[in-house]
Design a protein around this motif. Structure first.
Motif, short mmCIF file in Angstrom:
data_model
loop_
_atom_site.label_atom_id
_atom_site.label_comp_id
_atom_site.label_asym_id
_atom_site.label_seq_id
_atom_site.Cartn_x
_atom_site.Cartn_y
_atom_site.Cartn_z
N ALA A 153 -14.45 -20.29 42.98
CA ALA A 153 -13.23 -20.09 43.73
C ALA A 153 -13.17 -21.07 44.89
CB ALA A 153 -13.17 -18.65 44.25
N HIS A 209 -9.05 -18.36 42.45
CA HIS A 209 -10.19 -17.93 41.64
C HIS A 209 -9.96 -18.42 40.22
CE1 HIS A 209 -13.25 -14.57 40.74
NE2 HIS A 209 -12.92 -15.03 39.55
N ILE A 243 -5.38 -15.86 40.79
CA ILE A 243 -6.64 -15.31 40.29
C ILE A 243 -6.61 -15.32 38.77
CG2 ILE A 243 -8.12 -13.28 40.27
CD1 ILE A 243 -6.88 -12.60 43.06
N THR A 255 -2.72 -16.10 46.75
CA THR A 255 -3.79 -16.11 45.76
C THR A 255 -3.30 -16.61 44.40
OG1 THR A 255 -3.32 -13.81 45.15
CG2 THR A 255 -4.99 -14.18 46.85
N TYR A 283 -6.76 -17.98 48.53
CA TYR A 283 -7.90 -17.72 47.65
C TYR A 283 -7.49 -18.07 46.22
CZ TYR A 283 -11.65 -15.35 45.12
OH TYR A 283 -12.71 -15.07 44.29
N GLY A 319 -14.86 -17.45 38.19
CA GLY A 319 -14.91 -18.43 39.25
C GLY A 319 -15.40 -19.77 38.70
N GLU A 344 0.31 -13.26 44.59
CA GLU A 344 -0.02 -14.09 43.44
C GLU A 344 0.93 -15.28 43.30
OE1 GLU A 344 -1.56 -14.83 40.59
OE2 GLU A 344 -3.35 -13.63 40.88
N ARG A 367 -4.79 -7.88 40.84
CA ARG A 367 -5.08 -9.20 41.40
C ARG A 367 -4.53 -9.22 42.83
NH1 ARG A 367 -5.66 -12.48 36.59
NH2 ARG A 367 -6.53 -11.04 35.07
N LEU A 422 -13.58 -11.44 45.46
CA LEU A 422 -12.47 -10.68 44.89
C LEU A 422 -12.54 -9.21 45.31
CD1 LEU A 422 -10.03 -10.59 43.00
CD2 LEU A 422 -11.60 -10.34 41.08
N SER A 433 -18.10 -15.16 43.59
CA SER A 433 -16.66 -15.07 43.38
C SER A 433 -16.22 -13.63 43.18
CB SER A 433 -16.23 -15.91 42.17
OG SER A 433 -16.33 -17.30 42.45
N PRO A 470 -11.77 -10.43 37.55
CA PRO A 470 -10.33 -10.23 37.34
C PRO A 470 -10.00 -9.39 36.12
CG PRO A 470 -10.82 -12.52 37.84
CD PRO A 470 -12.13 -11.84 37.63
#
Length: 249
Positions: A152, A145, A114, A112, A143, A150, A81, A77, A185, A181, A227
């Protein structure tokens, strides 16, 4: 015993991981109200009110156990994060989580989140807008997601990045679900390195540990793209290297 507030539990004859800074493993512990109160030789059933379980050589690890976890996918990811948005239940709370994360992220690097969250978790029951994400992270592209497919959301800096790579972003900062989406990614993953993967794993695993999760049953991916995409042995390398590194600490 006379009206105890709680009973004590003594675990004996085991390999009990205490999860302390020294990663100590002891043969017995005494537990009260979910916490170790006596460890190793100090642990006994003295004083009464104690139930005893003989582990018969088994291993015991404190904390919660998740029996279905795509744990090897965590490092894939990209970005920095922000798992804490899982605990945000309004757009302002989401913005606060992003602001807090931004304190530890280099300027210009992607913040992010995700997978693992849904717009319906927010009181507003919608995605955050480009303007709201700009307000939360003016120095960082963002971002977010949702779920595996998504849609996103991104902010102004993120919009510039994605559009330069052929990903369509609406004026409000939204990227449609499925292929758009996944394309976004993949654009982020294009610059992702092994060191980035290991950094993300350390950070996210630390977050899980802070919530009491100490053991997982790892399962593979479930998507051809997205993901939960599994790319075979490449997903195992960072975990193997982190394990080897820890063994030499």
């Amino acid at each position: 015993c006379a009206l105890p507030i709680w009973r004590l539990l003594l675990l004996t004859n085991g390999k009990i991981h205490t999860m302390d800074a020294r990663r100590s493993v002891v043969s017995k512990v005494r537990i009260a109200n979910g916490k170790f109160v006596e460890i190793g030789d100090a642990a006994s059933a003295s004083g009464g009110c104690t139930d005893t379980i003989d582990l018969q050589g088994r291993t015991a690890i404190p904390g919660m156990i998740d029996n279905h976890f795509h744990v090897q996918l965590v490092g894939s990811r990209p970005g920095y994060e922000t798992r804490t948005i899982e605990n945000a239940f309004s757009i302002p709370a989401l913005q606060d989580a992003i602001r807090e994360r931004a304190k530890d992220v280099p300027p210009g690097a992607f913040i992010t989140a995700i997978g693992g969250w849904q717009p319906r978790q927010f009181q507003e029951n919608r995605m955050p807008t480009l303007t709201e994400l700009d307000a939360a992270a003016p120095q960082h592209p963002v971002y977010l997601h949702s779920s595996f497919n998504g849609p996103a959301a991104t902010n102004t800096a993120g919009k510039r990045f994605f559009e330069s790579r052929g990903v369509k972003v609406s004026a409000a900062g939204f990227i449609e679900q499925d292929t758009p989406s996944w394309d976004a990614l993949d654009a982020l993953r294009a610059g992702w390195t092994l060191d980035d993967t290991k950094r993300t794993m350390r950070q996210v695993f630390g977050y899980f540990n802070s919530k009491g999760l100490t053991t997982v049953h790892s399962v593979l991916g479930s998507q051809e793209r997205g993901p939960a995409q599994y790319v075979g042995s490449l997903e195992q390398r960072p975990m193997q290297e982190l394990k080897i590194g820890r063994a030499h600490v």
